[in-house]
Design a protein around this motif. Sequence first.
Motif, PDB file in Angstrom:
ATOM      1  N   GLY A  29      -1.402   0.810   6.911  1.00 43.84           N
ATOM      2  CA  GLY A  29      -2.149   0.063   5.908  1.00 43.84           C
ATOM      3  C   GLY A  29      -3.184  -0.746   6.677  1.00 43.84           C
ATOM      4  O   GLY A  29      -3.341  -0.581   7.892  1.00 43.84           O
ATOM      5  N   LYS A  50      -9.693  -5.025   0.232  1.00 42.84           N
ATOM      6  CA  LYS A  50      -9.710  -4.326   1.524  1.00 42.84           C
ATOM      7  C   LYS A  50     -11.111  -3.812   1.887  1.00 42.84           C
ATOM      8  O   LYS A  50     -11.310  -3.262   2.974  1.00 42.84           O
ATOM      9  N   THR A  66       0.799  -1.227   0.000  1.00 45.38           N
ATOM     10  CA  THR A  66       0.000   0.000   0.000  1.00 45.38           C
ATOM     11  C   THR A  66       0.835   1.282   0.000  1.00 45.38           C
ATOM     12  O   THR A  66       0.543   2.185  -0.783  1.00 45.38           O
ATOM     13  N   ALA A  72      -5.907   2.583   2.072  1.00 43.53           N
ATOM     14  CA  ALA A  72      -6.353   1.250   1.624  1.00 43.53           C
ATOM     15  C   ALA A  72      -6.831   1.330   0.187  1.00 43.53           C
ATOM     16  O   ALA A  72      -7.578   2.242  -0.172  1.00 43.53           O
ATOM     17  N   ALA A 118     -11.774   0.115  -2.422  1.00 45.95           N
ATOM     18  CA  ALA A 118     -11.661  -0.153  -0.981  1.00 45.95           C
ATOM     19  C   ALA A 118     -12.845   0.432  -0.214  1.00 45.95           C
ATOM     20  O   ALA A 118     -13.180  -0.022   0.880  1.00 45.95           O
TER      21      ALA A 118
END
Length: 256
Positions: free
Chosen positions: A128, A198, A39, A193, A233
């Motif tokens: 992250g 995620k 990330t 993210a 995300a």
Amino acid sequence: MEIIIQSTPQAATEIAARLMAKLIGKKPGAVIGLATGSTPELLYRSLINLHLDWSRVTTFNLDEYIGIPREHPQSYHSFMQQQLFRHVNIRPESVHIPDGMAADIPAACQSYESQISAAGGIDLQLLGIGTDGHIGFNELTSSLASRTRIKTLTPQTRRDNARFFGNEDQVPQHVITMGIGTILEARHCLLLAFGAKKARAIAGAVEGPVTAMNPASALQLHPHVTLCLDEAAAAELRMTEYYRWVYDQKPDWQKA
Ligand code: F6R
């Protein structure tokens, strides 16, 4: 929590980079908590391109594998050298990463906590998030009050990180990680993210209950948290319209 949703990881990263650049500009001796993994790679590239002055910055990384030497290509020491430190003018003595080869790991963990305190605490902690909601390597059921310590990785995290090591068996079983209590003491937490993998963890962290089954949900207890997400995300969040509207309302000078 401030939830910033952008169409791409690049756009979300640019906001995070500006936020960090602003901090270093305002406070040249800032103490910054750093993360590893896929990330933040884009973010580190952006920060390098901004040519900031890191000469007075102090850093503390979230975590490190136990049992692999710092020269190992997959150690977080190596990762940070490759991705950031060798490209900026940070002083080597200002860089802190837990020592996964320490003879006395509990003592090394305690000393890491003392070093963070002695530096005046962390101004900005970059994070992250694992596909299961872990932050740092605080796996599910980690105490929300935990401090820097040894953790055993879950099979899920070892599977997720197998891509760095070639196969899952090569991924160390144990790590040193800042605790959730340690992370919550940072004055500002900045979580990035990206990607559909995620989405569930983010929805739980932001809109779910505060629970050790999603360690990132502990951030709901923190007074200053910023999330920079791409659309994928953010896809399982229920209140995206509201988050977008709130961010759009912000005057430009207040935005990162
Ligand atoms: C790494 C760390 C981890 C990662 C998380 C997501 O220092 O603290 O919590 O942020 O495992 O990893 P990536 O970014 O590889 O998906």
